[in-house]
Design an enzyme around this catalytic site. Structure first.
Site, PDB file in Angstrom:
ATOM      1  N   GLY A  27       4.147   7.124  12.985  1.00  0.00           N
ATOM      2  CA  GLY A  27       4.909   5.900  12.699  1.00  0.00           C
ATOM      3  C   GLY A  27       6.357   6.149  12.305  1.00  0.00           C
ATOM      4  N   ILE A  28       6.807   5.418  11.305  1.00  0.00           N
ATOM      5  CA  ILE A  28       8.221   5.470  10.897  1.00  0.00           C
ATOM      6  C   ILE A  28       8.587   6.869  10.385  1.00  0.00           C
ATOM      7  CG2 ILE A  28       9.879   4.578   9.209  1.00  0.00           C
ATOM      8  CD1 ILE A  28       8.417   1.847   9.421  1.00  0.00           C
ATOM      9  N   ASP A  73      -0.406  15.087  -0.582  1.00  0.00           N
ATOM     10  CA  ASP A  73      -0.844  13.741  -0.976  1.00  0.00           C
ATOM     11  C   ASP A  73       0.123  13.270  -2.054  1.00  0.00           C
ATOM     12  OD1 ASP A  73      -1.967  11.512  -2.114  1.00  0.00           O
ATOM     13  OD2 ASP A  73      -3.975  12.361  -2.337  1.00  0.00           O
ATOM     14  N   ASN A  97       8.504   7.922   2.354  1.00  0.00           N
ATOM     15  CA  ASN A  97       8.071   7.014   3.424  1.00  0.00           C
ATOM     16  C   ASN A  97       6.574   6.703   3.364  1.00  0.00           C
ATOM     17  OD1 ASN A  97       8.123   5.898   6.372  1.00  0.00           O
ATOM     18  ND2 ASN A  97       6.612   7.561   6.380  1.00  0.00           N
ATOM     19  N   TYR A 167       0.588  -5.077  -1.847  1.00  0.00           N
ATOM     20  CA  TYR A 167       1.630  -4.421  -1.047  1.00  0.00           C
ATOM     21  C   TYR A 167       3.016  -4.960  -1.423  1.00  0.00           C
ATOM     22  CZ  TYR A 167       4.096  -2.748   3.135  1.00  0.00           C
ATOM     23  OH  TYR A 167       4.976  -2.147   4.004  1.00  0.00           O
ATOM     24  N   LYS A 171       6.170  -2.912  -3.104  1.00  0.00           N
ATOM     25  CA  LYS A 171       7.439  -2.710  -2.402  1.00  0.00           C
ATOM     26  C   LYS A 171       8.617  -3.251  -3.212  1.00  0.00           C
ATOM     27  CE  LYS A 171       5.989  -0.357   1.069  1.00  0.00           C
ATOM     28  NZ  LYS A 171       6.440   1.038   1.214  1.00  0.00           N
ATOM     29  N   THR A 204       3.988   0.310  14.615  1.00  0.00           N
ATOM     30  CA  THR A 204       3.354   1.564  14.185  1.00  0.00           C
ATOM     31  C   THR A 204       1.854   1.298  14.019  1.00  0.00           C
ATOM     32  OG1 THR A 204       3.442   1.087  11.820  1.00  0.00           O
ATOM     33  CG2 THR A 204       5.404   2.106  12.764  1.00  0.00           C
ATOM     34  N   PRO A 205       1.067   2.352  13.816  1.00  0.00           N
ATOM     35  CA  PRO A 205      -0.364   2.121  13.537  1.00  0.00           C
ATOM     36  C   PRO A 205      -0.578   1.182  12.355  1.00  0.00           C
ATOM     37  CG  PRO A 205       0.014   4.435  14.043  1.00  0.00           C
ATOM     38  CD  PRO A 205       1.374   3.787  13.990  1.00  0.00           C
TER      39      PRO A 205
HETATM   40  P1  NAD Z   1       1.562   4.340   9.121  1.00  0.00           P
HETATM   41  O1  NAD Z   1       0.315   3.918   8.412  1.00  0.00           O
HETATM   42  O2  NAD Z   1       1.614   4.181  10.592  1.00  0.00           O
HETATM   43  O3  NAD Z   1       1.903   5.834   8.706  1.00  0.00           O
HETATM   44  C1  NAD Z   1       1.892   6.204   7.340  1.00  0.00           C
HETATM   45  C2  NAD Z   1       1.729   7.687   7.185  1.00  0.00           C
HETATM   46  O4  NAD Z   1       1.639   7.937   5.776  1.00  0.00           O
HETATM   47  C3  NAD Z   1       0.442   8.237   7.821  1.00  0.00           C
HETATM   48  O5  NAD Z   1       0.726   9.388   8.570  1.00  0.00           O
HETATM   49  C4  NAD Z   1      -0.450   8.554   6.617  1.00  0.00           C
HETATM   50  O6  NAD Z   1      -1.316   9.678   6.828  1.00  0.00           O
HETATM   51  C5  NAD Z   1       0.579   8.846   5.541  1.00  0.00           C
HETATM   52  N1  NAD Z   1       0.036   8.654   4.187  1.00  0.00           N
HETATM   53  C6  NAD Z   1      -0.750   7.643   3.727  1.00  0.00           C
HETATM   54  N2  NAD Z   1      -1.103   7.861   2.460  1.00  0.00           N
HETATM   55  C7  NAD Z   1      -0.522   9.021   2.090  1.00  0.00           C
HETATM   56  C8  NAD Z   1      -0.514   9.786   0.900  1.00  0.00           C
HETATM   57  N3  NAD Z   1      -1.219   9.397  -0.174  1.00  0.00           N
HETATM   58  N4  NAD Z   1       0.200  10.929   0.876  1.00  0.00           N
HETATM   59  C9  NAD Z   1       0.884  11.345   1.965  1.00  0.00           C
HETATM   60  N5  NAD Z   1       0.901  10.681   3.130  1.00  0.00           N
HETATM   61  C10 NAD Z   1       0.201   9.528   3.185  1.00  0.00           C
HETATM   62  O7  NAD Z   1       2.749   3.504   8.438  1.00  0.00           O
HETATM   63  P2  NAD Z   1       4.213   3.103   8.959  1.00  0.00           P
HETATM   64  O8  NAD Z   1       4.144   1.741   9.552  1.00  0.00           O
HETATM   65  O9  NAD Z   1       4.839   4.209   9.698  1.00  0.00           O
HETATM   66  O10 NAD Z   1       4.924   2.899   7.535  1.00  0.00           O
HETATM   67  C11 NAD Z   1       5.725   3.873   6.924  1.00  0.00           C
HETATM   68  C12 NAD Z   1       6.407   3.237   5.717  1.00  0.00           C
HETATM   69  O11 NAD Z   1       7.177   2.109   6.141  1.00  0.00           O
HETATM   70  C13 NAD Z   1       5.426   2.701   4.665  1.00  0.00           C
HETATM   71  O12 NAD Z   1       5.930   2.930   3.368  1.00  0.00           O
HETATM   72  C14 NAD Z   1       5.389   1.213   4.963  1.00  0.00           C
HETATM   73  O13 NAD Z   1       5.015   0.454   3.853  1.00  0.00           O
HETATM   74  C15 NAD Z   1       6.809   0.966   5.393  1.00  0.00           C
HETATM   75  N6  NAD Z   1       6.984  -0.244   6.209  1.00  0.00           N
HETATM   76  C16 NAD Z   1       6.359  -0.369   7.413  1.00  0.00           C
HETATM   77  C17 NAD Z   1       6.549  -1.533   8.167  1.00  0.00           C
HETATM   78  C18 NAD Z   1       5.901  -1.731   9.503  1.00  0.00           C
HETATM   79  O14 NAD Z   1       5.978  -2.861  10.038  1.00  0.00           O
HETATM   80  N7  NAD Z   1       5.283  -0.741  10.112  1.00  0.00           N
HETATM   81  C19 NAD Z   1       7.366  -2.551   7.670  1.00  0.00           C
HETATM   82  C20 NAD Z   1       7.978  -2.383   6.437  1.00  0.00           C
HETATM   83  C21 NAD Z   1       7.796  -1.213   5.721  1.00  0.00           C
END
Ligand code: NAD
Length: 276
Positions: A27-28, A73, A97, A167, A171, A204-205
């Site tokens: 993802g991001i 973690d 992130n 959530y 945030k 993203t997932p």
């Molecule tokens: P994602 O779920 O696709 O990926 C998140 C990654 O974080 C995964 O690889 C997971 O294994 C890892 N992770 C989860 N718990 C963890 C832990 N305890 N320690 C270490 N790694 C851990 O999520 P994403 O959509 O890529 O989101 C990334 C960030 O962006 C997050 O903080 C999310 O809240 C934020 N965000 C996402 C969106 C969106 O629309 N996708 C929008 C706003 C904010």
């Protein structure tokens, strides 16, 4: 479709910098790590999931960059202690992130789930900054533009949204933690800048899972995923869902020396969602 990210090679915007990205296995976070690699940083690609972290690190190396995977973690104080004890020298960039989403109406939230969201999304940021502070201070001392901490919050930390109270609260908390650290570090002369980024919906997932939750709870009045996807796109005035790279380039700016005068602020990257 033309590739608007025409720079297959970076421009060295992060050359010589050491960076740690959490949750960088997909993802991001993955997009941030890849962009950092292209821009010349040495990237510690960390994630709970070691296999995914290794794949991303491998891709950076195969594209000519410098990276190593780390299993971390973010909720574990012991893991941060171990990582910081073995970390050598200055850390120039820390990107918080890693995060988890939870789509549940208030009346159904289990306290244990609420606490899990806070542990990953809030405590993870606090722990990481505290444990890496000495290395970040060195990063700040090395460079007039300072070391840079970037916290990936969300527009959910700026505006309300139904059925994801834990959530949204998490945030908003990290947005305030970012500002507080920015002020505290500046007051102490650490030369560490801290900023938060607030994405809209990014493909993203996590988003795909969230959309399934929104469909299940009929947030858009339907369980049809195609309709939900269209409705989510339409929440953004530019009528599209963002891509991970849309966020990564904002992070590159905040991580680079180009943003030397930027601290304690919120960078919203949301296709105009919160502008109306
Ligand atoms: P994602 O779920 O696709 O990926 C998140 C990654 O974080 C995964 O690889 C997971 O294994 C890892 N992770 C989860 N718990 C963890 C832990 N305890 N320690 C270490 N790694 C851990 O999520 P994403 O959509 O890529 O989101 C990334 C960030 O962006 C997050 O903080 C999310 O809240 C934020 N965000 C996402 C969106 C969106 O629309 N996708 C929008 C706003 C904010």
């Amino acid at each position: 479709q033309p590739n608007i990210y025409h720079k297959e090679q970076g421009m060295g915007r992060l050359a010589g910098k050491k960076a740690l990205v959490t949750g960088a296995g997909q993802g991001i976070g993955e997009a941030i790590a890849l962009a950092f690699g292209k821009e010349g940083a040495s990237v510690f690609v960390s994630d709970l999931n070691g296999e995914k972290a290794a794949e991303v690190a491998q891709r950076i190396v195969s594209e000519g960059g410098d990276a190593q995977p780390v299993v971390l973690d973010v909720t574990s104080e012991a893991a941060w202690n171990e990582f910081s004890a073995t970390f050598e020298g200055a850390l120039n960039i820390l990107v918080h992130n890693a995060g988890i989403e939870w789509v549940v109406p208030i009346e159904d939230i289990e306290l244990s789930d609420w606490r899990r969201v806070m542990a990953v999304n809030v405590e993870g940021v606090f722990l990481g900054c505290q444990k890496m502070l000495d290395a970040l201070k060195q990063g700040g001392a090395d460079n007039e533009a300072g070391a840079s901490v970037v916290v990936i919050s969300s527009i959910a930390g700026q505006i309300g949204y139904p059925d994801q109270a834990a959530y949204n609260t998490s945030k908003a908390a990290v947005k305030h933690l970012s500002r507080t650290m920015a002020i505290e570090f500046a007051a102490k002369g650490y030369n560490i800048r801290v900023n938060s980024i607030h994405p809209g919906a990014i493909d993203t997932p996590m988003l795909r899972e969230a959309m399934e939750g929104w469909a299940e709870h009929k947030i858009f009045g339907t369980t049809d995923m195609d309709v939900v996807r269209r409705e989510v796109a339409a929440l953004h005035p530019i009528n599209k869902i963002g891509r991970p790279r849309d966020i990564a380039y904002g992070v590159v700016y905040l991580a680079s020396d180009e943003s030397r005068f930027v601290t304690g602020t919120e960078l919203t990257i949301d296709g105009g969602w919160t502008a109306r």
